[in-house]
Design a protein around this motif. Structure first.
Motif, PDB file in Angstrom:
ATOM      1  N   ARG A  41       0.822  -1.203   0.000  1.00  0.00           N
ATOM      2  CA  ARG A  41       0.000   0.000   0.000  1.00  0.00           C
ATOM      3  C   ARG A  41       0.862   1.262   0.000  1.00  0.00           C
ATOM      4  N   ASP A  42       1.939   1.265   0.797  1.00  0.00           N
ATOM      5  CA  ASP A  42       2.771   2.453   0.937  1.00  0.00           C
ATOM      6  C   ASP A  42       3.725   2.655  -0.237  1.00  0.00           C
ATOM      7  N   ARG A  43       4.287   1.550  -0.741  1.00  0.00           N
ATOM      8  CA  ARG A  43       5.281   1.667  -1.806  1.00  0.00           C
ATOM      9  C   ARG A  43       4.670   1.661  -3.198  1.00  0.00           C
ATOM     10  N   TYR A  44       3.565   0.941  -3.357  1.00  0.00           N
ATOM     11  CA  TYR A  44       2.960   0.802  -4.678  1.00  0.00           C
ATOM     12  C   TYR A  44       1.451   0.999  -4.574  1.00  0.00           C
ATOM     13  N   PRO A  45       1.004   2.219  -4.275  1.00  0.00           N
ATOM     14  CA  PRO A  45      -0.425   2.444  -4.031  1.00  0.00           C
ATOM     15  C   PRO A  45      -1.319   2.087  -5.213  1.00  0.00           C
ATOM     16  N   ALA A  46      -0.868   2.343  -6.432  1.00  0.00           N
ATOM     17  CA  ALA A  46      -1.694   2.016  -7.597  1.00  0.00           C
ATOM     18  C   ALA A  46      -1.886   0.511  -7.719  1.00  0.00           C
ATOM     19  N   LEU A  47      -0.836  -0.218  -7.445  1.00  0.00           N
ATOM     20  CA  LEU A  47      -0.913  -1.677  -7.508  1.00  0.00           C
ATOM     21  C   LEU A  47      -1.804  -2.209  -6.394  1.00  0.00           C
ATOM     22  N   TYR A  48      -1.656  -1.646  -5.208  1.00  0.00           N
ATOM     23  CA  TYR A  48      -2.480  -2.049  -4.071  1.00  0.00           C
ATOM     24  C   TYR A  48      -3.954  -1.830  -4.382  1.00  0.00           C
ATOM     25  N   GLU A  49      -4.269  -0.701  -4.964  1.00  0.00           N
ATOM     26  CA  GLU A  49      -5.658  -0.404  -5.303  1.00  0.00           C
ATOM     27  C   GLU A  49      -6.178  -1.373  -6.362  1.00  0.00           C
ATOM     28  N   GLY A  50      -5.340  -1.661  -7.367  1.00  0.00           N
ATOM     29  CA  GLY A  50      -5.796  -2.489  -8.469  1.00  0.00           C
ATOM     30  C   GLY A  50      -5.937  -3.953  -8.132  1.00  0.00           C
ATOM     31  N   LEU A  51      -4.976  -4.487  -7.390  1.00  0.00           N
ATOM     32  CA  LEU A  51      -4.949  -5.919  -7.150  1.00  0.00           C
ATOM     33  C   LEU A  51      -5.614  -6.342  -5.849  1.00  0.00           C
ATOM     34  N   ASN A  52      -5.769  -5.414  -4.930  1.00  0.00           N
ATOM     35  CA  ASN A  52      -6.383  -5.782  -3.656  1.00  0.00           C
ATOM     36  C   ASN A  52      -7.729  -5.084  -3.474  1.00  0.00           C
ATOM     37  N   VAL A  53      -7.702  -3.770  -3.384  1.00  0.00           N
ATOM     38  CA  VAL A  53      -8.922  -3.031  -3.071  1.00  0.00           C
ATOM     39  C   VAL A  53      -9.980  -3.204  -4.153  1.00  0.00           C
ATOM     40  N   ALA A  54      -9.591  -3.082  -5.414  1.00  0.00           N
ATOM     41  CA  ALA A  54     -10.573  -3.170  -6.498  1.00  0.00           C
ATOM     42  C   ALA A  54     -11.257  -4.531  -6.538  1.00  0.00           C
ATOM     43  N   ARG A  55     -10.497  -5.585  -6.311  1.00  0.00           N
ATOM     44  CA  ARG A  55     -11.088  -6.923  -6.299  1.00  0.00           C
ATOM     45  C   ARG A  55     -12.025  -7.088  -5.103  1.00  0.00           C
ATOM     46  N   ASN A  56     -11.607  -6.584  -3.950  1.00  0.00           N
ATOM     47  CA  ASN A  56     -12.477  -6.654  -2.782  1.00  0.00           C
ATOM     48  C   ASN A  56     -13.798  -5.933  -3.043  1.00  0.00           C
ATOM     49  N   GLN A  57     -13.700  -4.757  -3.648  1.00  0.00           N
ATOM     50  CA  GLN A  57     -14.898  -3.974  -3.942  1.00  0.00           C
ATOM     51  C   GLN A  57     -15.772  -4.673  -4.979  1.00  0.00           C
ATOM     52  N   ALA A  58     -15.148  -5.367  -5.923  1.00  0.00           N
ATOM     53  CA  ALA A  58     -15.921  -6.090  -6.929  1.00  0.00           C
ATOM     54  C   ALA A  58     -16.670  -7.265  -6.321  1.00  0.00           C
ATOM     55  N   TRP A  59     -16.101  -7.874  -5.279  1.00  0.00           N
ATOM     56  CA  TRP A  59     -16.760  -9.002  -4.618  1.00  0.00           C
ATOM     57  C   TRP A  59     -17.900  -8.544  -3.713  1.00  0.00           C
ATOM     58  N   LEU A  60     -17.820  -7.314  -3.239  1.00  0.00           N
ATOM     59  CA  LEU A  60     -18.758  -6.848  -2.219  1.00  0.00           C
ATOM     60  C   LEU A  60     -20.224  -6.967  -2.642  1.00  0.00           C
ATOM     61  N   PRO A  61     -20.629  -6.471  -3.803  1.00  0.00           N
ATOM     62  CA  PRO A  61     -22.044  -6.622  -4.174  1.00  0.00           C
ATOM     63  C   PRO A  61     -22.478  -8.070  -4.332  1.00  0.00           C
ATOM     64  N   LYS A  62     -21.584  -8.936  -4.719  1.00  0.00           N
ATOM     65  CA  LYS A  62     -21.918 -10.355  -4.837  1.00  0.00           C
ATOM     66  C   LYS A  62     -22.173 -10.958  -3.456  1.00  0.00           C
ATOM     67  N   LEU A  63     -21.342 -10.574  -2.487  1.00  0.00           N
ATOM     68  CA  LEU A  63     -21.538 -11.086  -1.131  1.00  0.00           C
ATOM     69  C   LEU A  63     -22.811 -10.516  -0.514  1.00  0.00           C
ATOM     70  N   GLU A  64     -23.067  -9.241  -0.780  1.00  0.00           N
ATOM     71  CA  GLU A  64     -24.295  -8.644  -0.253  1.00  0.00           C
ATOM     72  C   GLU A  64     -25.529  -9.298  -0.863  1.00  0.00           C
ATOM     73  N   ALA A  65     -25.448  -9.641  -2.144  1.00  0.00           N
ATOM     74  CA  ALA A  65     -26.580 -10.310  -2.783  1.00  0.00           C
ATOM     75  C   ALA A  65     -26.844 -11.666  -2.135  1.00  0.00           C
ATOM     76  N   VAL A 104     -13.893  -7.944   5.217  1.00  0.00           N
ATOM     77  CA  VAL A 104     -14.542  -7.954   6.532  1.00  0.00           C
ATOM     78  C   VAL A 104     -14.900  -6.547   6.968  1.00  0.00           C
ATOM     79  N   ARG A 105     -13.937  -5.606   6.886  1.00  0.00           N
ATOM     80  CA  ARG A 105     -14.205  -4.224   7.285  1.00  0.00           C
ATOM     81  C   ARG A 105     -15.231  -3.578   6.358  1.00  0.00           C
ATOM     82  N   MET A 106     -15.152  -3.868   5.075  1.00  0.00           N
ATOM     83  CA  MET A 106     -16.100  -3.283   4.124  1.00  0.00           C
ATOM     84  C   MET A 106     -17.532  -3.673   4.461  1.00  0.00           C
ATOM     85  N   LEU A 107     -17.753  -4.932   4.803  1.00  0.00           N
ATOM     86  CA  LEU A 107     -19.093  -5.382   5.142  1.00  0.00           C
ATOM     87  C   LEU A 107     -19.544  -4.786   6.473  1.00  0.00           C
TER      88      LEU A 107
END
Length: 292
Positions: free
Chosen positions: A228-252, A278-281
């Motif tokens: 997250r600190d050294r490669y924020p764009a990568l962190y967002e793309g490979l971790n956060v974005a995927r988590n966010q993409a899963w979120l509506p599926k889990l909520e459904a 976990v925190r997102m939910l």
């Protein structure tokens, strides 16, 4: 950056024996009517990581279906390895050496020489794939077995129990995500992978210990914080974005009263930390409880 691979490949060191089951990274998420379990996995393990904790066995017994990052039937598709190599192969007419800095190439040559690896065989590959390949090679030296990964283990149990299993995303989507990284990020990933090779065993030991102890803060500190600190764009793309993409599926799944209880098994780093599932939910108002 080696955490890209380790997010899928969290693993342990060779030769360890354990007197008790791992403390699971297991949560139960509920709304007014439904609930589902979230379990953080290592994708490569050894037989000394089994049996699992009783709470995991209880969660498995309590559900009627499972979700993984990628559906089991897709992982056994005989065309998957071909599609992976097609994504990894260079199509720009250039060699790997021509697309990375001399410093990166020299480091790769040194690694290849030390490990009796023909560096010429890597020339037609993209940096992201070479970085993952080196991680796999080093993991195999430690005796790690993908067939014993927590997700594979539970896929097998689901098949034996007749419990259907599905995926939150596809293998092609995962490959496209890595393949879509820009040249700079791909080389940074390869550079960081090569840099970590000197203490790869120590890194895995520390991560594995944190996973076995169910130590969420340690996993965040050792694995997520640096990316997250050294490669924020990568962190967002490979971790956060995927988590966010899963979120509506889990909520459904949570909102569908017709569905059975569900166990969701994904890489441990997708569940922990402020940007974890976990925190997102929890922020969306669902009741979240850690199960040990």
């Amino acid at each position: 950056m080696r955490k890209i691979a380790l997010a899928w490949l969290l693993a342990l060191s060779a030769g360890w024996a354990w007197a008790q089951a791992p403390v699971p990274l297991l949560w139960k998420v509920s709304d007014a009517d439904n609930s589902l379990y979230l379990l953080g996995a290592f994708h490569m393990l050894k037989d000394t990581d089994y049996p699992l904790a009783r709470s995991v066995d209880a969660a498995f017994a309590d559900v009627q279906q499972l979700y993984f990052e990628v559906a089991p039937q897709e992982l056994t598709d005989p065309t998957l390895s071909t599609r992976l190599m097609q994504a990894a192969a260079r199509t720009d007419g250039k060699t790997l050496q021509q697309t990375v800095s001399p410093k990166t190439w020299q480091a790769l040559q040194a690694y290849a020489t030390k490990n009796n690896m023909p560096v010429a065989a890597l020339q037609g590959l993209k940096p992201w794939f070479v970085g993952m390949l080196l991680t796999l090679v080093e993991s195999q030296k430690l005796g790690l077995n993908p067939a014993l990964g927590l997700d594979k283990h539970l896929m097998g149990r689901a098949a034996q129990a007749g419990k259907p299993a599905q995926g939150l995303e596809t293998a092609d989507a995962q490959m496209a995500l890595l393949d879509g990284l820009g040249p700079t990020l791909q080389e940074s990933y390869l550079q960081d992978t090569l840099r970590e090779m000197g203490d790869f065993k120590g890194l895995l030991e520390a991560l594995h210990t944190a996973w076995r102890q169910g130590d969420e803060p340690a996993l965040v500190r050792m694995a997520l914080a640096e990316m997250r600190d050294r490669y924020p764009a990568l962190y967002e793309g490979l971790n956060v974005a995927r988590n966010q993409a899963w979120l509506p599926k889990l909520e459904a799944l949570l909102k569908d009263n017709s569905r059975d209880n569900i166990l969701v098994v994904v890489g441990a780093l997708h569940l922990v930390g402020n940007d974890g599932v976990v925190r997102m939910l929890a922020k969306r108002g669902y009741r979240v409880e850690r199960v040990k």
